[in-house]
Write a protein that holds these residues in place. Sequence first.
Motif, PDB file in Angstrom:
ATOM      1  N   ILE A 143       0.862  -1.176   0.000  1.00 27.77           N
ATOM      2  CA  ILE A 143       0.000   0.000   0.000  1.00 27.77           C
ATOM      3  C   ILE A 143       0.898   1.226   0.000  1.00 27.77           C
ATOM      4  CG2 ILE A 143      -1.741   1.324   1.264  1.00 27.77           C
ATOM      5  CD1 ILE A 143      -2.835  -1.216   2.395  1.00 27.77           C
ATOM      6  N   LEU A 144       0.680   2.110  -0.966  1.00 25.07           N
ATOM      7  CA  LEU A 144       1.403   3.380  -1.027  1.00 25.07           C
ATOM      8  C   LEU A 144       0.526   4.443  -0.381  1.00 25.07           C
ATOM      9  CD1 LEU A 144       4.035   4.685  -2.214  1.00 25.07           C
ATOM     10  CD2 LEU A 144       2.619   5.429  -4.125  1.00 25.07           C
ATOM     11  N   THR A 145       1.074   5.135   0.622  1.00 19.71           N
ATOM     12  CA  THR A 145       0.286   6.044   1.449  1.00 19.71           C
ATOM     13  C   THR A 145       0.888   7.436   1.414  1.00 19.71           C
ATOM     14  OG1 THR A 145      -0.116   4.181   2.933  1.00 19.71           O
ATOM     15  CG2 THR A 145      -0.747   6.352   3.726  1.00 19.71           C
ATOM     16  N   ASN A 146       0.022   8.434   1.346  1.00 16.78           N
ATOM     17  CA  ASN A 146       0.423   9.824   1.538  1.00 16.78           C
ATOM     18  C   ASN A 146       0.401  10.100   3.036  1.00 16.78           C
ATOM     19  OD1 ASN A 146       0.426  12.706   1.800  1.00 16.78           O
ATOM     20  ND2 ASN A 146      -0.190  12.876  -0.340  1.00 16.78           N
TER      21      ASN A 146
ATOM     22  N   ALA B  56      -4.467   6.347   1.665  1.00 14.68           N
ATOM     23  CA  ALA B  56      -3.883   5.276   0.856  1.00 14.68           C
ATOM     24  C   ALA B  56      -4.089   5.615  -0.621  1.00 14.68           C
ATOM     25  CB  ALA B  56      -4.517   3.938   1.204  1.00 14.68           C
ATOM     26  N   LEU B  57      -2.984   5.706  -1.374  1.00 10.43           N
ATOM     27  CA  LEU B  57      -3.053   6.099  -2.778  1.00 10.43           C
ATOM     28  C   LEU B  57      -3.218   4.894  -3.700  1.00 10.43           C
ATOM     29  CD1 LEU B  57      -0.176   8.758  -2.827  1.00 10.43           C
ATOM     30  CD2 LEU B  57      -2.621   9.167  -2.579  1.00 10.43           C
ATOM     31  N   TYR B  58      -2.383   3.875  -3.530  1.00 11.30           N
ATOM     32  CA  TYR B  58      -2.393   2.734  -4.437  1.00 11.30           C
ATOM     33  C   TYR B  58      -2.258   1.437  -3.646  1.00 11.30           C
ATOM     34  CZ  TYR B  58      -1.076   6.361  -7.810  1.00 11.30           C
ATOM     35  OH  TYR B  58      -1.037   7.496  -8.567  1.00 11.30           O
ATOM     36  N   HIS B  59      -2.826   0.378  -4.213  1.00 13.98           N
ATOM     37  CA  HIS B  59      -2.631  -0.985  -3.724  1.00 13.98           C
ATOM     38  C   HIS B  59      -1.924  -1.771  -4.830  1.00 13.98           C
ATOM     39  CE1 HIS B  59      -5.370  -0.918  -0.111  1.00 13.98           C
ATOM     40  NE2 HIS B  59      -5.722   0.197  -0.731  1.00 13.98           N
ATOM     41  N   PHE B  60      -0.976  -2.591  -4.426  1.00 12.62           N
ATOM     42  CA  PHE B  60      -0.179  -3.307  -5.415  1.00 12.62           C
ATOM     43  C   PHE B  60       0.318  -4.610  -4.788  1.00 12.62           C
ATOM     44  CE2 PHE B  60       3.873  -4.211  -7.615  1.00 12.62           C
ATOM     45  CZ  PHE B  60       3.399  -4.258  -8.913  1.00 12.62           C
ATOM     46  N   SER B  61       0.583  -5.613  -5.610  1.00 17.58           N
ATOM     47  CA  SER B  61       1.083  -6.899  -5.131  1.00 17.58           C
ATOM     48  C   SER B  61       2.411  -7.216  -5.799  1.00 17.58           C
ATOM     49  CB  SER B  61       0.079  -8.026  -5.414  1.00 17.58           C
ATOM     50  OG  SER B  61       0.601  -9.274  -5.015  1.00 17.58           O
TER      51      SER B  61
ATOM     52  N   SER C 134       4.416   8.899  -9.080  1.00 17.21           N
ATOM     53  CA  SER C 134       4.345  10.338  -8.837  1.00 17.21           C
ATOM     54  C   SER C 134       3.031  10.670  -8.152  1.00 17.21           C
ATOM     55  CB  SER C 134       4.458  11.111 -10.156  1.00 17.21           C
ATOM     56  OG  SER C 134       3.382  10.774 -11.014  1.00 17.21           O
ATOM     57  N   THR C 135       3.018  11.790  -7.470  1.00 11.15           N
ATOM     58  CA  THR C 135       1.839  12.257  -6.742  1.00 11.15           C
ATOM     59  C   THR C 135       1.447  13.631  -7.249  1.00 11.15           C
ATOM     60  OG1 THR C 135       3.314  13.134  -5.040  1.00 11.15           O
ATOM     61  CG2 THR C 135       2.416  10.935  -4.674  1.00 11.15           C
TER      62      THR C 135
ATOM     63  N   LEU D  33      -1.106  11.934 -11.624  1.00  7.17           N
ATOM     64  CA  LEU D  33      -1.219  10.533 -11.240  1.00  7.17           C
ATOM     65  C   LEU D  33      -1.254   9.646 -12.484  1.00  7.17           C
ATOM     66  CD1 LEU D  33      -3.864  10.861  -8.428  1.00  7.17           C
ATOM     67  CD2 LEU D  33      -1.460  10.389  -8.136  1.00  7.17           C
ATOM     68  N   GLU D  34      -0.542   8.519 -12.418  1.00  8.65           N
ATOM     69  CA  GLU D  34      -0.524   7.609 -13.550  1.00  8.65           C
ATOM     70  C   GLU D  34      -1.692   6.640 -13.450  1.00  8.65           C
ATOM     71  OE1 GLU D  34       3.888   8.003 -12.206  1.00  8.65           O
ATOM     72  OE2 GLU D  34       1.988   7.527 -11.257  1.00  8.65           O
ATOM     73  N   PHE D  35      -2.023   6.117 -14.604  1.00  5.37           N
ATOM     74  CA  PHE D  35      -3.049   5.068 -14.626  1.00  5.37           C
ATOM     75  C   PHE D  35      -2.479   3.767 -14.062  1.00  5.37           C
ATOM     76  CE2 PHE D  35      -5.105   1.500 -16.835  1.00  5.37           C
ATOM     77  CZ  PHE D  35      -6.400   1.685 -16.368  1.00  5.37           C
ATOM     78  N   ALA D  36      -1.247   3.431 -14.425  1.00  2.00           N
ATOM     79  CA  ALA D  36      -0.557   2.265 -13.885  1.00  2.00           C
ATOM     80  C   ALA D  36       0.665   2.780 -13.123  1.00  2.00           C
ATOM     81  CB  ALA D  36      -0.139   1.311 -14.997  1.00  2.00           C
ATOM     82  N   PRO D  37       0.539   3.036 -11.844  1.00  2.00           N
ATOM     83  CA  PRO D  37       1.591   3.766 -11.133  1.00  2.00           C
ATOM     84  C   PRO D  37       2.852   2.960 -10.894  1.00  2.00           C
ATOM     85  CG  PRO D  37      -0.138   3.105  -9.620  1.00  2.00           C
ATOM     86  CD  PRO D  37      -0.615   2.746 -10.982  1.00  2.00           C
TER      87      PRO D  37
END
Length: 889
Positions: free
Chosen positions: A80-83, A89-94, A126-127, A135-139
């Motif tokens: 989890i990418l968090t500000n 929480a900005l993004y979830h990723f595995s 990027s934020t 913000l990117e579509f696929a960060p």
Amino acid sequence: MKTEFQFSNLLGTVYGKGNLLFTPDGTCLLSPVGNRVSIFDLVNSKSYTLPFAHRRNIARLALNPRGNLLLSVDEDGRAILTNVPRRIALYHFSFRGEVSALAFAPSGRHFAAGIGRQIEVWHTPSTPDVADGDLEFAPFVRHRIYTGHFDNVRSIEWSTDSRFFLSASKDLTARIWSMDPEEGFVPTTLGGHRQGVVGAWFSKDQETIYTVSKDGALFVWKYVLRPDAPPDATDNDENWQWRIADRHYFVQSNAHVTCAAFHPESKLLVAGFSNGIFTIHELPEFSQIQNLSISQNDIDFVAMNKTGEWLAFGASKLGQLLVWEWQSESYILKQQGHFDSMNAIAHSPDGQRVITAADDGKIKVWDVNSGFCVVTFTEHISGVTACEFAKRGNVLFTASLDGSIRAWDLIRYRNFRTFTAPSRLSFSSLAVDPSGEVVCAGSIDSFDIHIWSVQTGQLLDRLSGHEGPVSSLAFAPDGGTLVSGSWDHTVRVWNIFARTQTSEPLQLMADILCVAFRPDSKQIAVTTLDGQLTFWSVSEASQQGGIDAQRDVSGGRKMTDRRTAANVAGTKSFTCIRYSADGSCVLAGGNSKYICLYDAQSGVLVKKFTVSVNLSLDGTQEFLNSRLLTDAGPQGLIDDQGEASDPEDRRDNTLPGAQRGDAARKTRPEIRVPAVGFSPTGRAFCAASTEGLLIYSLDTGFQFDPFDLDVTVTPASTLATLAQKDYLKALVMAFRLNERNLIRRVYEGIPVEDIQLVVKDIPTVYLGRLLRFVAVQADESPHLEFNLRWIEGILSKHGRWLKDNRGLVESEVRQVEKCVRRIQNELARLVDENVYRIEYLLGQPREVEKGEEVRRLAFEVDGEGDVGEMEGVQGGEEEDDEDEWMGIE
């Protein structure tokens, strides 16, 4: 009653497992606590927990160099990418694998993750606050995969220019990698250690590399010419290589290195060992500076702040978190949670402190505002089962399985009275008279209720009548009635202060688990083993209502259950119940992942709170995954450490059949809520769970108010409105955006003469937040009279509303009262000092001389002279008449 309670903070646990992080400014410490992240402000002595939660325990944390992006990864590799400033929480990723090392590059553009034997370098997302993109579509975009290690990567360290990085592995080697292909550079392997490498670091000038292995060996590597290289071939990179220049060894008998950290600027190396000792050495001389013992178990992780002054240590066995300042040899932070299950909690009468009691025999006092443990009592020698405050005074009573009831003074922090029974009993329930003069206790070993006098400590009476163990006791808030619940299916109402101590039995259909009094003392709520909640009138001894709560409380299937969560009998009842401050609602929890809030009048389920979504705990999922079921049973219960390479990982110290306590450390903990409690203010409630003490509040501290917002409400438009002197509108816009710096700019930009008008017309919905903000400003800002004018305006214009809605703003009013009292004490002390100083100055002899300076000083010492005459003197008129000067004096 408002029911929009949100998760606010996590107390009772300060460190779980994983790595610790300091923020770039070095003032805050980030600690993984289960599946959440807690942030400890070491300067202001406060802590808070980020609102997001992982699906499993967090394994690794990484913070970018700016300190605004936090990347947290759990045991399954889900990130989890968090500000951090916004706590969003900005993004979830595995990452599709267990991450054992994680580090951001100093440039902040990339981060490296050690996944098994591989290292993956990714571009940092990027934020919106970054100037070069949206913000990117696929960060998450992977830059490159690095392979070469033969075992798990344990640490990753970047060079200062972000071109190279070092990796340390359990395969006994460290490797040097370049992020992008460099001309003449070949990835280098640093071998020679006899056990797994714990860490590898560059020196400040990057001319030296230090590696530390598990067996306590420190190797110093230098970039030197090959021995077989010709003397005139110094310009060719092929003739240079990394070689061991020096070897040092940590001397710790029967202990191995578990963690290490290096600070390039100060050249300090800190190493933690499996026996709880840490050492500080200065490199490259390897001179020892300190050698201290801080724990009885392994030190799991060590971190250093940017200046190298503070060292943070985490020990997961006992849940310890320490911050040590090595120069002054003092603790900046020393916290430890319960290392066993919590059994009971109690709110102090002012709502500022929470007491937790656990099976480890410890009683901890937690400050709600700061989130820190204030004091720990360890006099009990067995598990503490119940705790309760006397309604008047700072006196706490606790009951324990060691057969004692103890009374604690929370002003002097001492045990001033101990109550025992004639025979050895294990007390499980407790009730205290509101006046604090009588304490009652029930036991699972005896069917009697014991009553003691707090003043003398003597046993006054034993109430007989129950035919089963007494499970719960409660005194009426008005002090006239005692209610007891037992496993004999009855609730008895006692009048212990009457001449004849008769009891009125109330018959139910199952064992009584908990009883609670309504604040007006007219009704009791009873929860039973069959999952029923019943409400009884105390005066009429009749049932007024009932709730079938089996379907509400049931939830969460354990890994060993043969049935689904809806059919398991163990989670079909509430074990604790409490009334809200106004008596309109009841809060109930049990051996389930749910906490239920009911309306006491209608019996309607108002809200259902999920305690945890952590899959590392048993009982958090409704259905088991059939892919994890094997012929040998559930995959999670199969011991996969029997073939571990390290002997301490293979060793199993658990006792067969032990489900709780230190002898069952390898078993999966179960999610349960043994105790709940409402704050006296009604604005928050707390729940003791397996993961810690959860605080749910209506005032979450950091919140975003989206109502009445449109595209025109921005920080720029708010400042423009302030410049147009529309002060009330600007203040309301700042409160809607809820940015503290913006609110402060608008607040300080309002002229003093307009304060009364702004306060008069401000909407009441913002009064609580304005009070809280003014109280904080009065503590932090130097504008003394300005803040007092705001406080005076709010109290004079809205005093009636504040009195009628005291329950909504009680904590804010108390905070304002505290800061005003502090200002009063400081001014009184300042005035006293000035009186003595003025008397001293007036008592000094003065000489009358000619000249401008002496006349000015004489006027300053005694300011009763004629201002007009002084202005004339300052204008250049010189008088030689000494009588006139004496007249002025």
